[in-house]
Structure formats: C-alpha cells, structure tokens
Motif scaffolding. Sequence first.
Motif, mmCIF file in Angstrom:
data_model
loop_
_atom_site.group_PDB
_atom_site.id
_atom_site.type_symbol
_atom_site.label_atom_id
_atom_site.label_comp_id
_atom_site.label_asym_id
_atom_site.label_seq_id
_atom_site.Cartn_x
_atom_site.Cartn_y
_atom_site.Cartn_z
ATOM 1 N N PRO A 137 2.822 -7.896 -9.729
ATOM 2 C CA PRO A 137 3.810 -7.733 -10.801
ATOM 3 C C PRO A 137 3.206 -7.170 -12.096
ATOM 4 C CG PRO A 137 4.113 -9.847 -9.726
ATOM 5 C CD PRO A 137 2.854 -9.247 -9.160
ATOM 6 N N ASP A 138 1.900 -7.399 -12.318
ATOM 7 C CA ASP A 138 1.255 -6.879 -13.529
ATOM 8 C C ASP A 138 0.738 -5.451 -13.343
ATOM 9 O OD1 ASP A 138 -0.932 -7.279 -11.889
ATOM 10 O OD2 ASP A 138 -2.026 -8.532 -13.319
ATOM 11 N N ASN A 139 1.165 -4.806 -12.253
ATOM 12 C CA ASN A 139 0.827 -3.412 -11.930
ATOM 13 C C ASN A 139 -0.613 -3.193 -11.482
ATOM 14 O OD1 ASN A 139 3.419 -2.351 -12.286
ATOM 15 N ND2 ASN A 139 3.099 -2.130 -14.478
ATOM 16 N N THR A 140 -1.342 -4.258 -11.179
ATOM 17 C CA THR A 140 -2.656 -4.095 -10.568
ATOM 18 C C THR A 140 -2.465 -4.003 -9.065
ATOM 19 O OG1 THR A 140 -2.995 -6.482 -10.439
ATOM 20 C CG2 THR A 140 -3.857 -5.349 -12.406
ATOM 21 N N TRP A 141 -3.489 -3.493 -8.376
ATOM 22 C CA TRP A 141 -3.423 -3.333 -6.935
ATOM 23 C C TRP A 141 -4.488 -4.192 -6.281
ATOM 24 C CZ3 TRP A 141 0.097 -0.225 -4.354
ATOM 25 C CH2 TRP A 141 0.899 0.590 -5.163
ATOM 26 N N VAL A 142 -4.123 -4.823 -5.157
ATOM 27 C CA VAL A 142 -5.071 -5.640 -4.404
ATOM 28 C C VAL A 142 -5.026 -5.242 -2.935
ATOM 29 C CG1 VAL A 142 -4.988 -7.619 -5.968
ATOM 30 C CG2 VAL A 142 -3.396 -7.497 -4.060
#
Length: 86
Positions: free
Chosen positions: A19-24
């Motif tokens: 949701p915070d626009n980081t990618w995992v």
Amino acid sequence: MKVTKADHDWLLEHAAQNPDNTWVCKETGADIQYKEVGRSIWIRPFQGGFGEVLTVAHLYCPKCQPDFVAPTSGRPIFEDELVHVF
C-alpha cells in the motif's frame, strides 16, 4: 525513473506492491532493490545516438538474486527498451 521493459515485466511477475508503493518479492518477502546506472541511449535503427546518457534503474531481488551485477556505466541501450515508472 526509467527501467528496462524486461525489468518492468519481471517486476510485475516477481513482486507485489505494498500500500505504501514499495515492492516486495512474492516468494521471499524481501524488498525489491535497484541499482542506478548511467546508460548511453541509442536510437534504432542506428548503432549509436546523440551522446545522451540517462540514469536507468536495474531491479533485482537481493534474496533471489544475491549475485546480481548491474550493467556497467555507459553501456548502450536502445531508447525503445526503456519505460518510465513511478
């Protein structure tokens, strides 16, 4: 930020966006990392360009790709191999 089309396709397949626009990574949960490299931009159909150099982010998963090595600085890339993200 510019990335290669291949890296963009890899990201969409290999990673999930938070949701915070980081990618995992979907497999390991590791944050997707990138290395920025100045790349010489070439124009098709020519084997050269106008001397333009752009910073390109090369994406990788540090857990799945612990030996990742980004391209060398200045290595040419055709402009149509890049996409703008973020």
